[in-house]
Structure formats: structure tokens, C-alpha cells
Design a protein around this motif. Sequence first.
Motif, PDB file in Angstrom:
ATOM      1  N   ARG A  65      -1.006  -7.437   2.387  1.00 58.36           N
ATOM      2  CA  ARG A  65      -1.121  -6.012   2.067  1.00 58.36           C
ATOM      3  C   ARG A  65       0.283  -5.397   2.067  1.00 58.36           C
ATOM      4  O   ARG A  65       1.008  -5.491   3.061  1.00 58.36           O
ATOM      5  N   THR A  66       0.655  -4.794   0.964  1.00 60.92           N
ATOM      6  CA  THR A  66       2.007  -4.238   0.848  1.00 60.92           C
ATOM      7  C   THR A  66       2.022  -2.728   0.630  1.00 60.92           C
ATOM      8  O   THR A  66       3.082  -2.108   0.682  1.00 60.92           O
ATOM      9  N   ASP A  67       0.840  -2.154   0.369  1.00 61.62           N
ATOM     10  CA  ASP A  67       0.828  -0.737   0.004  1.00 61.62           C
ATOM     11  C   ASP A  67       1.200   0.198   1.152  1.00 61.62           C
ATOM     12  O   ASP A  67       1.558   1.355   0.913  1.00 61.62           O
ATOM     13  N   ASP A  68       1.138  -0.279   2.402  1.00 62.90           N
ATOM     14  CA  ASP A  68       1.462   0.591   3.531  1.00 62.90           C
ATOM     15  C   ASP A  68       2.793   0.221   4.189  1.00 62.90           C
ATOM     16  O   ASP A  68       3.147   0.778   5.233  1.00 62.90           O
ATOM     17  N   ASN A 128       5.776   0.900   3.283  1.00 67.61           N
ATOM     18  CA  ASN A 128       6.716   2.033   3.321  1.00 67.61           C
ATOM     19  C   ASN A 128       6.464   2.907   4.552  1.00 67.61           C
ATOM     20  O   ASN A 128       7.405   3.446   5.143  1.00 67.61           O
ATOM     21  N   ALA A 176       7.284  -2.026  -0.860  1.00 62.56           N
ATOM     22  CA  ALA A 176       6.264  -2.921  -1.425  1.00 62.56           C
ATOM     23  C   ALA A 176       6.882  -3.883  -2.449  1.00 62.56           C
ATOM     24  O   ALA A 176       6.594  -5.087  -2.436  1.00 62.56           O
TER      25      ALA A 176
END
Length: 244
Positions: free
Chosen positions: A150-153, A155, A177
Amino acid sequence: MLDKHKSVERHSLALVLMIIVVASIGGIVEIAPLFTIDKTVEDVEGIRPYTPLELAGRNIYIREGCYACHSQMIRTLRDEVERYGHYSLAAESQYDHPMLWGSKRTGPDLARVGGKYSDAWHVAHLTRSRDVVPQSNMPNYRFLAGTPLRTDDLNLHLEALRAVGVPYTDEQIAAAAADARGQADPDSEAADGVIERYGDRVAVRDFGGDGAKVSEMDALVAYLQMLGTLVDFESTQSANMGAN
């Protein structure tokens, strides 16, 4: 002494006052050193914040409880240094929130595990530990390879760390991301951005061995492979000797 102790216990006000005094002394002993933390943590060349992919791997390392069996602090004892390498420096943990020094070693200390084994070894070890270390009692984490990262969070993770002092820039936070995906995919356009933002010593490659996707295995292996690799101890020791 025992008689005085009894007299204090029999008078509630005196007992409360003694508790306050003892707690205050303990508090001062723990808090006072924090006011000199800037002088305690020395400046060491090469130290940088975690890349988004490494940070994601660190979060997985914490989530899976790896810290419960593996410490990350090499003491200044001869046997520790001979087995694991140079003793740990405070600067190496300055961006760790929370720190993972630990004290229990069901498995070996991992402070210098970066670069000690190949990516394939780490993947095999995490998939089925006893295939590469027959005496290991480590659980298997084969699901990491099949779990998309999961990369969307990411930041938000960087932004939260900046709030407690980690020097992430606005550009690094905005590109978190893309940088996570780019570090695990050296052929992508995003790979160059990782080098630009975190330096040319950052490892950019397919850590998990499956170029079709960026998985949690990529992140955890990237994290393990950077542990203990930021400081060039040979050049640091040479510079210190020259200064002396």
C-alpha cells in the motif's frame, strides 16, 4: 531506618510528599539529558531519512513483531563488535520513531544485516526460514510476496515523521508513493526521482524478485538491506584519526 519507614507509611501526608519527591528525582534523571540531545547525537556523514519504500518495510517489520526477537543495537563489547561489526552510533537511530534497539535476541542483532546477504537469500528466509537456516524457529512470511504494498498513505507517514523532527522536504512527501514504486522498479521513470531526492547511494532494484508488482516483500527486504549501510566506518575512522 525501618522505624522511619514505618512512621512515613502511617502518615498519609508524609507518604504523599515522599512519593512526590522520589518521583521528581526520577523524572529529572530521565528528562534532564533530553535538553542536551543535540550535543549527544553526533553528526555522521551518510545518515539520511528512510526512503518511502524502506519506511514501509520498517512499518511491516514492526507490524509483524520482528523487533520482539531481533535487536538493532550493537554494544561496545568486544564479542558484540567481533560478531556483528562496529558498535551502533546514536546518529544511526536519530530518525527512528519508534526506536527498535531492543534487548531480546531470539534471533541475531540486525543492526548491520544490510548487504550481508543477497536479496534472494532474504526472500527465501522470509518465505521459509528453515530452507536457509535449518535451526531457525522464525515463522514463515511467504504472504508478503503476494501482498501488494500500500503506497497511497506513505505521504502521510512522511508528514507525521516530519512533525517530530525528521527532515523530509515537501517534494519528498509529495512524491512518496511514486518513490516507493520507483525504488523497487529500476526500469521505471520514477527510479531517477528516488536517486535525486535521497542520494546516489540508495539501492534501486527489484528486491522481491517479482518485477510484475511492488509487494510487501520488496519493502521489507529494502529495509533490511539498508540497515547499517549508511555510515562508511572506514572513512569515518580515518577522518577521526587524521583530526587527532
